[in-house]
Write a protein that holds these residues in place. Structure first.
Motif, short mmCIF file in Angstrom:
data_model
loop_
_atom_site.label_atom_id
_atom_site.label_comp_id
_atom_site.label_asym_id
_atom_site.label_seq_id
_atom_site.Cartn_x
_atom_site.Cartn_y
_atom_site.Cartn_z
N ILE A 198 -4.48 9.46 1.46
CA ILE A 198 -5.91 9.13 1.40
C ILE A 198 -6.32 8.36 2.65
O ILE A 198 -5.61 7.45 3.09
CB ILE A 198 -6.22 8.32 0.13
CG1 ILE A 198 -6.09 9.21 -1.12
CG2 ILE A 198 -7.62 7.71 0.19
CD1 ILE A 198 -6.24 8.48 -2.43
N GLY A 199 -7.45 8.74 3.23
CA GLY A 199 -7.93 8.09 4.44
C GLY A 199 -8.00 9.08 5.59
O GLY A 199 -7.72 10.28 5.41
N SER A 225 0.85 -1.19 0.00
CA SER A 225 0.00 0.00 0.00
C SER A 225 0.89 1.24 0.00
O SER A 225 2.08 1.18 0.34
CB SER A 225 -0.90 0.01 1.24
OG SER A 225 -0.13 0.27 2.41
N ASN A 282 -7.08 11.42 8.66
CA ASN A 282 -5.84 12.15 8.92
C ASN A 282 -5.60 12.32 10.41
O ASN A 282 -6.51 12.69 11.15
CB ASN A 282 -5.86 13.53 8.25
CG ASN A 282 -4.52 14.24 8.37
OD1 ASN A 282 -3.54 13.80 7.77
ND2 ASN A 282 -4.47 15.31 9.15
N GLN A 325 0.72 3.53 2.12
CA GLN A 325 1.10 3.74 3.52
C GLN A 325 2.33 2.89 3.88
O GLN A 325 3.22 3.34 4.60
CB GLN A 325 -0.07 3.40 4.45
CG GLN A 325 -1.18 4.44 4.46
CD GLN A 325 -2.01 4.44 3.18
OE1 GLN A 325 -2.14 3.41 2.53
NE2 GLN A 325 -2.59 5.58 2.83
N ALA A 383 -2.64 7.16 -7.20
CA ALA A 383 -2.89 6.94 -5.78
C ALA A 383 -2.20 8.04 -4.97
O ALA A 383 -1.44 8.84 -5.52
CB ALA A 383 -2.39 5.56 -5.34
N ASN A 384 -2.48 8.06 -3.67
CA ASN A 384 -1.87 9.07 -2.79
C ASN A 384 -1.77 8.47 -1.39
O ASN A 384 -2.75 7.91 -0.88
CB ASN A 384 -2.73 10.33 -2.77
CG ASN A 384 -2.04 11.50 -2.08
OD1 ASN A 384 -1.66 11.41 -0.91
ND2 ASN A 384 -1.88 12.60 -2.79
N ARG A 391 -4.34 17.94 7.37
CA ARG A 391 -5.26 17.28 6.45
C ARG A 391 -4.96 17.66 5.00
O ARG A 391 -5.00 16.82 4.09
CB ARG A 391 -6.71 17.67 6.80
CG ARG A 391 -7.80 17.24 5.80
CD ARG A 391 -8.14 15.76 5.83
NE ARG A 391 -7.18 14.89 5.14
CZ ARG A 391 -7.37 13.58 4.95
NH1 ARG A 391 -8.46 12.98 5.39
NH2 ARG A 391 -6.47 12.86 4.33
#
Length: 273
Positions: free
Chosen positions: A143-144, A90, A146, A92, A139-140, A153
């Motif tokens: 995302i999700g 991922s 914070n 992350q 993707a980033n 954010r």
């Protein structure tokens, strides 16, 4: 995100028990460029698999360990091999080490990579100071939910690469009589090399080089408040109109040939930081 924060703290705590000095500068060493870590003095080497929650690098040419100690009088922590989105991790996971570096006390991050040159004025073996990037990964890592303790954010990316550190890099290059390019890094997901049409598109969008790393780490570094310098090693020319086939072995070969100049440059940059 709270879960991420606890993982970061656990990994950092595990490393703090092994470190002799608090690191101030982080280094992410890309394909074929990991030998710089061999020059770190009083080094402590920690395999990724021995750090809680760390992924394991699967790419050929990546040693897969953290190396900490002194380099050019600076306390550093170096990633000898990085993680990539295309490995199945991922975003992350890919950027987790940057979070851990921040937790350990790092305030500046030098990110390096091997890349394809799209700017026709570039040549294989060139070193390029990154001025900005295009996130074309789809993707980033932010995302999700914070966690404000990790960063805001909506972090600003207008100066994702420190202009002050770019100046330091160019001054170091001049001192060493190394001619440095500068430009925009287009980050893609990979793992395939791009089609001719895709390369033409990226060039028209403003990309000077293209690669499969760096952008996620830089996004998270900025989110965490780190000052970032990016340096790319151009290993092949990816010009859509004149594209020729390229292999990972060829990328490593050019990166290896360029390695002495790259190491010399990063060491001089560290001296001036």
């Amino acid at each position: 995100m709270d879960h991420l924060h606890s993982k970061v703290k656990e990994a950092a705590s595990s490393l703090q028990d092994k470190l002799e000095q608090k690191p101030e500068i982080g280094l992410i060493l890309g394909s074929g460029l990991g030998d710089l870590a061999e020059e770190i003095e009083g080094d402590v080497r920690i395999k990724y698999e021995n750090v809680p929650h760390f992924p394991v690098s699967t790419v050929e040419g990546h040693a897969g360990q953290l190396v900490t100690g002194s380099l050019q009088g600076k306390q550093v922590i170096a990633m000898q091999g990085r993680f990539h989105f295309y490995e199945g991790y991922s975003m992350q996971d890919v950027t987790f080490p940057v979070r851990v570096m921040k937790e350990l006390g790092v305030s500046k991050l030098i990110v390096t990579n091997a890349c394809g040159g799209m700017n026709p004025s570039f040549n294989p073996g060139d070193l390029m100071v990154i001025t900005d990037h295009l996130n074309m990964t789809g993707a980033n890592p932010l995302i999700g939910p914070n966690d404000e303790e990790l960063g805001p954010r909506f972090p600003d990316m207008s100066q994702a690469y420190s202009r002050q550190l770019q100046d330091v890099a160019h001054a170091a290059g001049k001192k060493l009589d190394l001619s440095l390019q500068e430009g925009v890094y287009a980050g893609i997901s990979g793992p395939n090399f791009m089609s001719a049409a895709e390369l033409k598109m990226l060039r028209k969008l403003g990309g000077d080089v293209v690669g499969m790393s760096t952008v996620p780490e830089v996004i998270v570094a900025n989110h965490a408040g780190l000052e970032v310098l990016g340096i790319s090693c151009v290993t092949d020319m990816a010009v859509g109109e004149e594209i020729e086939g390229v292999s990972h072995d060829e990328v490593i070969e050019v990166a290896t040939k360029t390695k002495p100049r790259f190491i010399q440059l990063v060491k001089e940059i560290l001296t001036e930081m």
